[in-house]
Write an enzyme that holds these catalytic residues in place. Sequence first.
Site, PDB file in Angstrom:
ATOM      1  N   ASN A 155       0.806  -1.229   0.000  1.00  0.00           N
ATOM      2  CA  ASN A 155       0.000   0.000   0.000  1.00  0.00           C
ATOM      3  C   ASN A 155       0.838   1.277   0.000  1.00  0.00           C
ATOM      4  O   ASN A 155       0.413   2.298  -0.525  1.00  0.00           O
ATOM      5  CB  ASN A 155      -0.930   0.024   1.215  1.00  0.00           C
ATOM      6  N   LYS A 198      -2.409   3.949   4.294  1.00  0.00           N
ATOM      7  CA  LYS A 198      -3.187   4.831   3.420  1.00  0.00           C
ATOM      8  C   LYS A 198      -2.966   6.305   3.786  1.00  0.00           C
ATOM      9  O   LYS A 198      -2.965   7.181   2.920  1.00  0.00           O
ATOM     10  CB  LYS A 198      -4.662   4.469   3.475  1.00  0.00           C
ATOM     11  N   TYR A 218      -3.543  -0.729   8.054  1.00  0.00           N
ATOM     12  CA  TYR A 218      -4.065  -0.317   6.739  1.00  0.00           C
ATOM     13  C   TYR A 218      -4.220   1.193   6.720  1.00  0.00           C
ATOM     14  O   TYR A 218      -3.796   1.874   5.794  1.00  0.00           O
ATOM     15  CB  TYR A 218      -5.405  -1.008   6.491  1.00  0.00           C
ATOM     16  N   SER A 260      -7.781   6.101   0.695  1.00  0.00           N
ATOM     17  CA  SER A 260      -9.018   5.580   1.299  1.00  0.00           C
ATOM     18  C   SER A 260      -9.519   6.604   2.305  1.00  0.00           C
ATOM     19  O   SER A 260      -8.749   7.466   2.757  1.00  0.00           O
ATOM     20  CB  SER A 260      -8.721   4.260   2.034  1.00  0.00           C
TER      21      SER A 260
END
Length: 267
Positions: free
Chosen positions: A106, A154, A150, A137
């Site tokens: 990512n 992001k 995550y 996101s």
Amino acid sequence: MDLEGKNVVYLGGFGGIGKKCVQELLKKQIKGLAIFDLIVDDDLLAEWKKQNPDTEVFYQKVDITQKSDIDAAYKATAEKLGHFDVVVKGSGLLDDRLIELTIQINLVGVINTTLTALEYMDKSNGGRGGLIVNISSVAGLQPTPLMAIYSTSKTGVTTFTRAMASPIHYAHSGVGFITICPGFTNTGILKDIDKKTTFPFYETRMRTVFSKVKGQTVEVCARNIVHAIETAQNGSVLMLELGEIHELDIPNLCNPQLDDCVFVCLS
Ligand SMILES: NC(=O)c1ccc[n+]([C@@H]2O[C@H](COP(=O)([O-])OP(=O)(O)OC[C@H]3O[C@@H](n4cnc5c(N)ncnc54)[C@H](O)[C@@H]3O)[C@@H](O)[C@H]2O)c1
Ligand SMILES: CCCCCCO
């Protein structure tokens, strides 16, 4: 950017959002489309080629955790298309149990695929400029306890892309950057979420709430991503939530004396 006659590279083009974005892009009379992905859907690729005879559509197998794959794919694409005008970074992994891989795909993957693309697009390096679109996101806009790793990756994508959008860089390279922050979108990435969160669900309410959150369709998300490519300005941060596009006005928190040296000045 007017997409007619342009060359596009789409990373993650066989993913949930990616497939629909590719279909929307192919409606725009683009000249060339390179799909970089770890996976391929041969039938879909053949269908896209057949339905779009005037667009050169091809696939490059790329694991974006491997710099050598990235280098080879961009080199092959430049040889095939001559140049590329738009690069969309839509690869991603949501699984907080895989910490290093989450960061590798990512964040590090986005950084490496961005910097390598710039080697070809940068006007100061003989390129033609263009647009790089990084898909972050809503979890890259504010801390998300449910998936902290995550969300961290992001947030890094959002910050990296905003930094790359600095007018200083843009004046030098002619490559604009926009950050796309989708909300819940109905793809496989959100399935089995309680196996992917930072910690097992502490309580069933969190799980109940999460499974009830209304998401947007992939089709609407894809249409809005392509609309953003056609209309957004360098430095834009766009939240794509429940079918709507919200341009975020993120305040500059820097010392005015440093305004054009350190931070993006979204003038
Ligand atoms: N679906 C959502 O609710 C949502 C919301 C916000 C942001 N996003 C982001 O949008 C992007 C697309 O998500 P999606 O929902 O379509 O998920 P998806 O899992 O369907 O697609 C992910 C894509 O990334 C590719 N990929 C994964 N690891 C890779 C690697 N090592 N090398 C190259 N490619 C790799 C996959 O092959 C696939 O094409 C992701 O960056 C995701 O984080 C999704
Ligand atoms: C609560 C955050 C949801 C994020 C969706 C995948 O990026």
